[in-house]
Design a protein around this motif. Structure first.
Motif, PDB file in Angstrom:
ATOM      1  N   TRP A 253      45.090  44.237  53.664  1.00 35.05           N
ATOM      2  CA  TRP A 253      43.789  44.082  53.027  1.00 35.05           C
ATOM      3  C   TRP A 253      43.888  43.596  51.584  1.00 35.05           C
ATOM      4  O   TRP A 253      42.865  43.454  50.911  1.00 35.05           O
ATOM      5  CB  TRP A 253      43.022  45.396  53.078  1.00 35.05           C
ATOM      6  N   GLU A 254      45.090  43.353  51.091  1.00 33.91           N
ATOM      7  CA  GLU A 254      45.257  42.895  49.714  1.00 33.91           C
ATOM      8  C   GLU A 254      45.000  41.390  49.642  1.00 33.91           C
ATOM      9  O   GLU A 254      45.761  40.591  50.174  1.00 33.91           O
ATOM     10  CB  GLU A 254      46.668  43.223  49.212  1.00 33.91           C
ATOM     11  N   LEU A 255      43.921  41.028  48.972  1.00 35.89           N
ATOM     12  CA  LEU A 255      43.500  39.627  48.885  1.00 35.89           C
ATOM     13  C   LEU A 255      43.318  39.239  47.421  1.00 35.89           C
ATOM     14  O   LEU A 255      42.982  40.077  46.584  1.00 35.89           O
ATOM     15  CB  LEU A 255      42.184  39.426  49.643  1.00 35.89           C
ATOM     16  N   PRO A 256      43.499  37.959  47.092  1.00 33.43           N
ATOM     17  CA  PRO A 256      43.294  37.511  45.707  1.00 33.43           C
ATOM     18  C   PRO A 256      41.815  37.561  45.337  1.00 33.43           C
ATOM     19  O   PRO A 256      40.936  37.499  46.198  1.00 33.43           O
ATOM     20  CB  PRO A 256      43.823  36.071  45.722  1.00 33.43           C
ATOM     21  N   ARG A 257      41.543  37.671  44.062  1.00 32.21           N
ATOM     22  CA  ARG A 257      40.158  37.731  43.597  1.00 32.21           C
ATOM     23  C   ARG A 257      39.456  36.392  43.794  1.00 32.21           C
ATOM     24  O   ARG A 257      40.046  35.322  43.636  1.00 32.21           O
ATOM     25  CB  ARG A 257      40.111  38.126  42.125  1.00 32.21           C
ATOM     26  N   LEU A 258      38.181  36.472  44.134  1.00 34.49           N
ATOM     27  CA  LEU A 258      37.353  35.284  44.346  1.00 34.49           C
ATOM     28  C   LEU A 258      36.307  35.199  43.251  1.00 34.49           C
ATOM     29  O   LEU A 258      35.702  36.209  42.885  1.00 34.49           O
ATOM     30  CB  LEU A 258      36.667  35.358  45.714  1.00 34.49           C
ATOM     31  N   ASP A 259      36.101  34.018  42.723  1.00 37.63           N
ATOM     32  CA  ASP A 259      35.046  33.789  41.735  1.00 37.63           C
ATOM     33  C   ASP A 259      33.714  33.717  42.479  1.00 37.63           C
ATOM     34  O   ASP A 259      33.512  32.826  43.299  1.00 37.63           O
ATOM     35  CB  ASP A 259      35.301  32.478  40.985  1.00 37.63           C
ATOM     36  N   PRO A 260      32.781  34.643  42.215  1.00 37.45           N
ATOM     37  CA  PRO A 260      31.535  34.666  42.986  1.00 37.45           C
ATOM     38  C   PRO A 260      30.564  33.539  42.649  1.00 37.45           C
ATOM     39  O   PRO A 260      29.631  33.288  43.419  1.00 37.45           O
ATOM     40  CB  PRO A 260      30.923  36.026  42.630  1.00 37.45           C
TER      41      PRO A 260
ATOM     42  N   ILE B 295      35.955  39.751  46.831  1.00 37.15           N
ATOM     43  CA  ILE B 295      35.107  40.088  45.687  1.00 37.15           C
ATOM     44  C   ILE B 295      34.963  41.596  45.533  1.00 37.15           C
ATOM     45  O   ILE B 295      34.987  42.134  44.420  1.00 37.15           O
ATOM     46  CB  ILE B 295      33.714  39.429  45.850  1.00 37.15           C
ATOM     47  N   LEU B 296      34.812  42.295  46.667  1.00 37.74           N
ATOM     48  CA  LEU B 296      34.621  43.745  46.652  1.00 37.74           C
ATOM     49  C   LEU B 296      35.745  44.408  47.444  1.00 37.74           C
ATOM     50  O   LEU B 296      35.557  44.854  48.571  1.00 37.74           O
ATOM     51  CB  LEU B 296      33.251  44.106  47.265  1.00 37.74           C
ATOM     52  N   PRO B 297      36.940  44.468  46.865  1.00 33.38           N
ATOM     53  CA  PRO B 297      38.081  45.054  47.586  1.00 33.38           C
ATOM     54  C   PRO B 297      37.911  46.550  47.791  1.00 33.38           C
ATOM     55  O   PRO B 297      37.233  47.234  47.026  1.00 33.38           O
ATOM     56  CB  PRO B 297      39.265  44.748  46.662  1.00 33.38           C
ATOM     57  N   THR B 298      38.519  47.050  48.844  1.00 29.50           N
ATOM     58  CA  THR B 298      38.462  48.464  49.193  1.00 29.50           C
ATOM     59  C   THR B 298      39.867  49.043  49.217  1.00 29.50           C
ATOM     60  O   THR B 298      40.817  48.356  49.590  1.00 29.50           O
ATOM     61  CB  THR B 298      37.812  48.647  50.582  1.00 29.50           C
ATOM     62  N   ASP B 299      39.980  50.281  48.825  1.00 34.35           N
ATOM     63  CA  ASP B 299      41.280  50.949  48.830  1.00 34.35           C
ATOM     64  C   ASP B 299      41.686  51.285  50.260  1.00 34.35           C
ATOM     65  O   ASP B 299      41.027  52.071  50.936  1.00 34.35           O
ATOM     66  CB  ASP B 299      41.201  52.233  47.987  1.00 34.35           C
TER      67      ASP B 299
END
Length: 360
Positions: A330-337, A319-323
């Protein structure tokens, strides 16, 4: 850019795959909520994109068959029981006692688990689930875990709202009464308690906010009036203050950080459109320090890992990806919160769970 360790994707995937096979004897108490455990494991594999690579076709078909075996039908409607831990060997799928009754949390987690496994939901008793939801709602607007009773708080209410949202059928819920109950759980601190007048908690704050955003408009409770601008600001302030110097979030005022509350508080801020207020680099650093060397993520650095904290840690990183620069781990698919599932799985649910799609 965050200066963190590598995210041990293979280690975390292997941890969850092992837990789908067996757990140590110290975890025997989880037998009564086995479907939730399956959800945490499958949810982690879904986020890591390991569902197919870490399991065989036979594994996935076996898991789907086991989940459908937990669908139970009786006088209160249909849903999913936690597990067959108290069921006789000759159980035939009908509710013969209160021990085989469907459970709200397990029904919610079963639906998402089946969607992760890309089931077509042809066996889903949709009308029975609506009856089940109706049987669980109490006069004060809250929901009990079981039709015959059990825990009654915002966690159960969120599950009922999420299930209705997935079905695109709210006829089993008195929405206004439920929203009024949520409002009574609002605390002077800015968060929501588990029950009215309770201490503000990160987990139940997430449940309240997600439920308020999932429910359709009503004349008595339009979306704009469910949380006022002043309450929204107070809630955001409380949630932001829960991020500790360690980078993790605490679930209550003046408590230590815990990986699970990184999700509950971080996802709440995302729902409120304030995810940018999270120190994402510090958050990722805290969670990287919670990684266990053999796979899995623990509640705090130095603790033993478990599927629950592993899943929620990966979920908030989605939900809150970091560079992390060129580090692909660390590349993950988006999650619906709101539904707490990857956006791809959410699309599968929208195309297969509602009754309008049942015959497609």
């Amino acid at each position: 850019m965050a200066d963190s360790k590598v995210l041990s994707r293979n280690g975390h995937g292997s941890h969850c795959s092992r837990c789908l096979i067996a757990l140590p004897f110290s975890q025997v108490e989880l037998d009564s909520s086995r479907i939730a455990l399956v959800f945490y494991c499958l949810g982690s594999l879904d986020i890591l994109d390991f569902v197919t690579s870490k399991s065989s076709d036979l594994d996935r078909e076996t898991w789907k068959s086991w989940l459908w075996e937990q669908q139970t039908t009786g006088q209160y409607g249909s849903g999913f029981r936690p597990s067959p831990y108290s069921t006789p060997e000759d159980y035939n799928g009908s509710t013969s006692s209160e021990y085989e009754a469907p459970h709200l949390v397990m029904t919610y987690t079963a639906l998402i688990s089946l969607a992760i496994l890309r089931d077509d939901f042809s066996k889903l008793d949709r009308a029975g689930i609506i009856r089940f939801l109706r049987a669980c709602q109490l006069d004060d607007g809250s929901f009990s875990a079981l039709p015959s009773g059990g825990e009654s708080d915002l966690r159960m209410l969120y599950c009922a709202f999420a299930i209705s949202s997935m079905l695109e059928d709210w006829s089993g819920i008195h929405i206004d009464r439920a929203i009024a109950y949520i409002r009574r759980c609002y605390s002077y601190e800015g968060g929501f308690g588990q029950t009215p007048y309770g201490e503000a908690l990160g987990g139940t704050t997430y449940c309240a906010l997600a439920a308020l955003h999932l429910a359709p408009e009503t004349k008595l409770h339009p979306q704009a009036s469910r949380i006022t601008p002043q309450e929204r600001s107070r809630t955001i302030r409380w949630l932001v203050q829960n991020q500790t110097p360690s980078g993790g979030f605490s679930g209550r005022t003046n408590k230590v950080a815990d990986a699970c509350y990184c999700f509950w508080c971080g996802a709440s801020l995302s729902i409120l459109g304030a995810g940018d207020l999270v120190d994402e680099c510090a958050l990722a650093d805290f969670l990287s320090n919670c990684q266990f060397k053999f796979g899995g993520i623990s509640k705090a650095p130095g603790e033993r890992p478990d599927p629950y904290h592993t899943y929620l840690s990966l979920a908030i990183l989605s939900i809150l990806p970091t560079d992390h620069g060129d580090d692909p781990s660390w590349e993950l698919p988006r999650l619906d919160p709101l539904w707490n599932a990857t956006e791809i799985t959410v699309e599968w649910i929208k195309n297969h769970v509602p009754a309008t799609y049942a015959t497609k």
